[in-house]
Design a protein around this motif. Structure first.
Motif, PDB file in Angstrom:
ATOM      1  N   GLY A  51       9.978 -16.891  -9.571  1.00 29.06           N
ATOM      2  CA  GLY A  51      10.480 -16.026 -10.632  1.00 29.06           C
ATOM      3  C   GLY A  51      11.982 -15.917 -10.586  1.00 29.06           C
ATOM      4  N   SER A  52      12.560 -15.275 -11.597  1.00 25.69           N
ATOM      5  CA  SER A  52      14.022 -15.186 -11.694  1.00 25.69           C
ATOM      6  C   SER A  52      14.635 -14.382 -10.557  1.00 25.69           C
ATOM      7  CB  SER A  52      14.421 -14.571 -13.036  1.00 25.69           C
ATOM      8  OG  SER A  52      13.819 -13.297 -13.208  1.00 25.69           O
ATOM      9  N   ALA A  53      13.862 -13.460  -9.976  1.00 26.74           N
ATOM     10  CA  ALA A  53      14.378 -12.701  -8.835  1.00 26.74           C
ATOM     11  C   ALA A  53      14.512 -13.583  -7.597  1.00 26.74           C
ATOM     12  CB  ALA A  53      13.466 -11.517  -8.536  1.00 26.74           C
ATOM     13  N   GLU A  54      13.682 -14.630  -7.526  1.00 26.37           N
ATOM     14  CA  GLU A  54      13.729 -15.559  -6.394  1.00 26.37           C
ATOM     15  C   GLU A  54      14.697 -16.711  -6.637  1.00 26.37           C
ATOM     16  OE1 GLU A  54       9.414 -16.307  -5.082  1.00 26.37           O
ATOM     17  OE2 GLU A  54       9.264 -15.527  -7.128  1.00 26.37           O
ATOM     18  N   LEU A  55      14.794 -17.161  -7.885  1.00 25.84           N
ATOM     19  CA  LEU A  55      15.669 -18.283  -8.224  1.00 25.84           C
ATOM     20  C   LEU A  55      16.232 -18.075  -9.622  1.00 25.84           C
ATOM     21  CD1 LEU A  55      16.840 -21.097  -7.647  1.00 25.84           C
ATOM     22  CD2 LEU A  55      14.745 -22.069  -8.638  1.00 25.84           C
ATOM     23  N   ASP A  56      17.536 -17.793  -9.686  1.00 23.88           N
ATOM     24  CA  ASP A  56      18.226 -17.642 -10.959  1.00 23.88           C
ATOM     25  C   ASP A  56      18.629 -19.045 -11.432  1.00 23.88           C
ATOM     26  OD1 ASP A  56      19.849 -17.136 -13.123  1.00 23.88           O
ATOM     27  OD2 ASP A  56      21.069 -15.607 -12.121  1.00 23.88           O
ATOM     28  N   LEU A  57      17.961 -19.534 -12.463  1.00 23.66           N
ATOM     29  CA  LEU A  57      18.213 -20.899 -12.919  1.00 23.66           C
ATOM     30  C   LEU A  57      19.597 -21.074 -13.536  1.00 23.66           C
ATOM     31  CD1 LEU A  57      14.720 -21.742 -14.464  1.00 23.66           C
ATOM     32  CD2 LEU A  57      15.619 -22.419 -12.225  1.00 23.66           C
ATOM     33  N   ARG A  58      20.307 -19.996 -13.765  1.00 26.17           N
ATOM     34  CA  ARG A  58      21.692 -20.098 -14.241  1.00 26.17           C
ATOM     35  C   ARG A  58      22.669 -20.357 -13.109  1.00 26.17           C
ATOM     36  NH1 ARG A  58      21.673 -14.334 -17.043  1.00 26.17           N
ATOM     37  NH2 ARG A  58      20.850 -13.965 -14.945  1.00 26.17           N
ATOM     38  N   ALA A  80      13.724 -20.302 -20.608  1.00 29.16           N
ATOM     39  CA  ALA A  80      14.724 -20.135 -21.664  1.00 29.16           C
ATOM     40  C   ALA A  80      14.912 -18.653 -21.950  1.00 29.16           C
ATOM     41  CB  ALA A  80      14.291 -20.847 -22.946  1.00 29.16           C
ATOM     42  N   ARG A  81      16.106 -18.320 -22.428  1.00 33.77           N
ATOM     43  CA  ARG A  81      16.301 -17.003 -23.028  1.00 33.77           C
ATOM     44  C   ARG A  81      15.840 -17.104 -24.476  1.00 33.77           C
ATOM     45  NH1 ARG A  81      19.103 -12.216 -22.782  1.00 33.77           N
ATOM     46  NH2 ARG A  81      20.140 -12.723 -20.807  1.00 33.77           N
ATOM     47  N   ASP A  98      23.329 -18.899 -21.610  1.00 36.28           N
ATOM     48  CA  ASP A  98      22.225 -18.883 -20.639  1.00 36.28           C
ATOM     49  C   ASP A  98      21.359 -20.128 -20.743  1.00 36.28           C
ATOM     50  OD1 ASP A  98      23.123 -16.480 -19.710  1.00 36.28           O
ATOM     51  OD2 ASP A  98      21.442 -15.292 -20.437  1.00 36.28           O
ATOM     52  N   ASN A  99      21.041 -20.533 -21.963  1.00 35.57           N
ATOM     53  CA  ASN A  99      20.159 -21.686 -22.111  1.00 35.57           C
ATOM     54  C   ASN A  99      20.844 -22.992 -21.717  1.00 35.57           C
ATOM     55  OD1 ASN A  99      17.590 -20.612 -22.991  1.00 35.57           O
ATOM     56  ND2 ASN A  99      18.659 -19.935 -24.819  1.00 35.57           N
ATOM     57  N   LEU A 100      22.115 -23.126 -22.029  1.00 29.79           N
ATOM     58  CA  LEU A 100      22.828 -24.318 -21.589  1.00 29.79           C
ATOM     59  C   LEU A 100      22.855 -24.411 -20.066  1.00 29.79           C
ATOM     60  CD1 LEU A 100      25.863 -24.446 -24.043  1.00 29.79           C
ATOM     61  CD2 LEU A 100      23.988 -26.086 -23.899  1.00 29.79           C
ATOM     62  N   ARG A 101      23.149 -23.305 -19.403  1.00 26.22           N
ATOM     63  CA  ARG A 101      23.218 -23.336 -17.937  1.00 26.22           C
ATOM     64  C   ARG A 101      21.857 -23.627 -17.314  1.00 26.22           C
ATOM     65  NH1 ARG A 101      25.973 -17.995 -16.021  1.00 26.22           N
ATOM     66  NH2 ARG A 101      25.209 -17.169 -18.016  1.00 26.22           N
ATOM     67  N   ILE A 102      20.815 -22.987 -17.817  1.00 22.11           N
ATOM     68  CA  ILE A 102      19.466 -23.235 -17.299  1.00 22.11           C
ATOM     69  C   ILE A 102      19.123 -24.714 -17.406  1.00 22.11           C
ATOM     70  CG2 ILE A 102      17.013 -22.875 -17.776  1.00 22.11           C
ATOM     71  CD1 ILE A 102      17.796 -19.976 -18.611  1.00 22.11           C
ATOM     72  N   GLN A 103      19.330 -25.270 -18.589  1.00 22.01           N
ATOM     73  CA  GLN A 103      18.951 -26.664 -18.831  1.00 22.01           C
ATOM     74  C   GLN A 103      19.753 -27.637 -17.987  1.00 22.01           C
ATOM     75  OE1 GLN A 103      18.099 -25.529 -23.485  1.00 22.01           O
ATOM     76  NE2 GLN A 103      19.579 -27.127 -23.037  1.00 22.01           N
ATOM     77  N   LYS A 156      19.190 -25.961 -27.381  1.00 19.62           N
ATOM     78  CA  LYS A 156      17.976 -26.777 -27.265  1.00 19.62           C
ATOM     79  C   LYS A 156      18.240 -28.233 -27.660  1.00 19.62           C
ATOM     80  CE  LYS A 156      15.014 -23.968 -25.542  1.00 19.62           C
ATOM     81  NZ  LYS A 156      14.415 -24.262 -24.215  1.00 19.62           N
ATOM     82  N   ILE A 157      19.054 -28.449 -28.680  1.00 23.67           N
ATOM     83  CA  ILE A 157      19.403 -29.814 -29.076  1.00 23.67           C
ATOM     84  C   ILE A 157      20.121 -30.526 -27.928  1.00 23.67           C
ATOM     85  CG2 ILE A 157      20.873 -31.176 -30.614  1.00 23.67           C
ATOM     86  CD1 ILE A 157      20.210 -29.071 -32.802  1.00 23.67           C
ATOM     87  N   SER A 158      21.000 -29.796 -27.228  1.00 20.85           N
ATOM     88  CA  SER A 158      21.698 -30.414 -26.099  1.00 20.85           C
ATOM     89  C   SER A 158      20.716 -30.833 -25.005  1.00 20.85           C
ATOM     90  CB  SER A 158      22.744 -29.449 -25.531  1.00 20.85           C
ATOM     91  OG  SER A 158      22.147 -28.422 -24.767  1.00 20.85           O
ATOM     92  N   GLY A 159      19.644 -30.068 -24.831  1.00 20.34           N
ATOM     93  CA  GLY A 159      18.631 -30.447 -23.843  1.00 20.34           C
ATOM     94  C   GLY A 159      17.926 -31.736 -24.219  1.00 20.34           C
ATOM     95  N   ILE A 160      17.598 -31.885 -25.517  1.00 24.77           N
ATOM     96  CA  ILE A 160      16.976 -33.123 -25.992  1.00 24.77           C
ATOM     97  C   ILE A 160      17.901 -34.309 -25.725  1.00 24.77           C
ATOM     98  CG2 ILE A 160      16.146 -34.371 -28.023  1.00 24.77           C
ATOM     99  CD1 ILE A 160      15.568 -31.608 -29.277  1.00 24.77           C
ATOM    100  N   LEU A 161      19.173 -34.136 -26.047  1.00 29.00           N
ATOM    101  CA  LEU A 161      20.133 -35.224 -25.871  1.00 29.00           C
ATOM    102  C   LEU A 161      20.327 -35.561 -24.396  1.00 29.00           C
ATOM    103  CD1 LEU A 161      22.800 -34.273 -28.551  1.00 29.00           C
ATOM    104  CD2 LEU A 161      20.975 -35.951 -28.715  1.00 29.00           C
TER     105      LEU A 161
END
Length: 331
Positions: A51-58, A80-81, A98-103, A156-161
């Motif tokens: 979970g996010s408390a254990e691993l901050d994907l950002r 994703a946020r 947030d989504n860019l950093r996660i991806q 999300k488009i950046s993730g596809i690319l």
């Protein structure tokens, strides 16, 4: 503009080893929890997802260290946020950053450690606001986005690319899927940040409980949307991982849509609300119509199984259980 450059790759028809270590990023969210449930039901014995408390994907360093320690074989990037039309319109920085950093963090770590199979989950909001309907995958990057959620869509488009870039540069069979509007157990029922179906469920339930004579919904009710139960999406995720290998993102949906007004009437029926329903036309409708062309996924042998009324009935039962237990998700 002709869209994303496509390099065709052969499809794969190979079951994943049920002993593979599968990392479900975002496992406590609506999508991740459904994917987790389905994988366990299908016999996977090593499914991981802190979970996010254990691993901050950002946190880039934390993500790289976690991959170094755990070394997953397969990744489903469902983290994703997310939020409804109001949240996207008022907090675009949060949704973009947030989504860019996660991806980037998860995809870079997966590449560094040679993850062989990865599924990136985007959203149907990546497509242009006025894309021809039903929307085909080729519509990507062919027109302007819906302004109320363009920051989320760009992320999300950046993730596809990035997935396509990994395929091109490193030859890894990573893939992307674009789900339509989702609902089901595990959804977010925040009064301001939820999507349309949980918002309607919450609104009609409250009106029924309080005896309110009317319910007022946002917009005109004429916008058309497609809805998919999240458990159906989960089955599609595994199906794609085992049956598809291509640059093209793959739409996941039902191929059928309805007006928001019709959806509200169905939710009122499921909840048992008998009062009047009104519409606040000073509020935005968003994209006028959004229904996906799902012929690519159907050709791979997948189709949804949960009818909307049945899915809403199950979701409303889950919502009431969470209310009674005091464990409802609000964010």
């Amino acid at each position: 503009m002709t869209g994303v450059h496509i390099v065709r790759c052969a499809r794969v028809h190979q079951p994943l080893s049920r002993g593979a270590r599968v990392f479900v990023a975002g496992r406590r969210g609506l999508v991740g929890s459904a994917v987790w449930r389905h994988l366990v039901r299908e016999g996977f014995v090593d499914v991981v997802g802190p979970g996010s408390a254990e691993l901050d994907l950002r946190d880039r360093r934390a993500v790289l260290d976690w991959f170094e320690s755990v070394r997953p074989d397969v990744v489903v990037l469902a983290a994703a946020r997310v939020g409804g039309i109001k949240a996207n319109a008022t907090r675009p920085v949060d949704f973009l950053s947030d989504n860019l950093r996660i991806q980037v963090n998860v995809l870079d770590a997966a590449l560094r450690h040679g993850v062989e199979r990865l599924l990136f989950l985007g959203s149907s909001c990546i497509y242009p606001k006025f894309a021809p309907q039903p929307i085909r995958e080729e519509a990507l990057l062919t027109g302007p986005l819906e302004p109320t959620n363009d920051a989320y869509a760009i992320a999300k488009i950046s993730g596809i690319l990035q997935v396509q870039a990994v395929r091109k540069q490193y030859g890894l069979p990573w893939i992307s899927a674009m789900p339509t509007n989702l609902y089901g157990p595990g959804d977010n029922f925040h009064p301001e940040n939820s999507h349309v179906l949980p918002a309607l469920i919450m609104r009609f339930h409250k009106a029924r409980e309080t005896g309110a004579p009317r319910v007022v919904n946002w917009g005109s009710g004429t916008a058309r949307r497609e809805f998919l139960h999240v458990d159906d999406l989960a089955t599609a995720c595994l199906h794609l991982l085992e049956h598809y290998d291509g640059d093209d993102p793959v739409n996941v949906g039902t191929g059928e849509d309805m007006t928001i007004r019709e959806a509200a009437e169905l939710v009122a029926k499921v909840v048992g609300y008998g009062g009047s329903v009104e519409w606040d036309t000073d509020q935005p409708d968003g994209t006028p119509r959004k229904v996906l062309d799902v012929s690519r996924l159907e050709a791979l042998g997948w189709s949804p199984r949960i009818p909307l009324e049945e899915g809403l009935t199950l979701t409303y039962a889950w919502y009431r259980e969470q209310l009674a237990a005091g464990t409802l998700r609000h964010g």
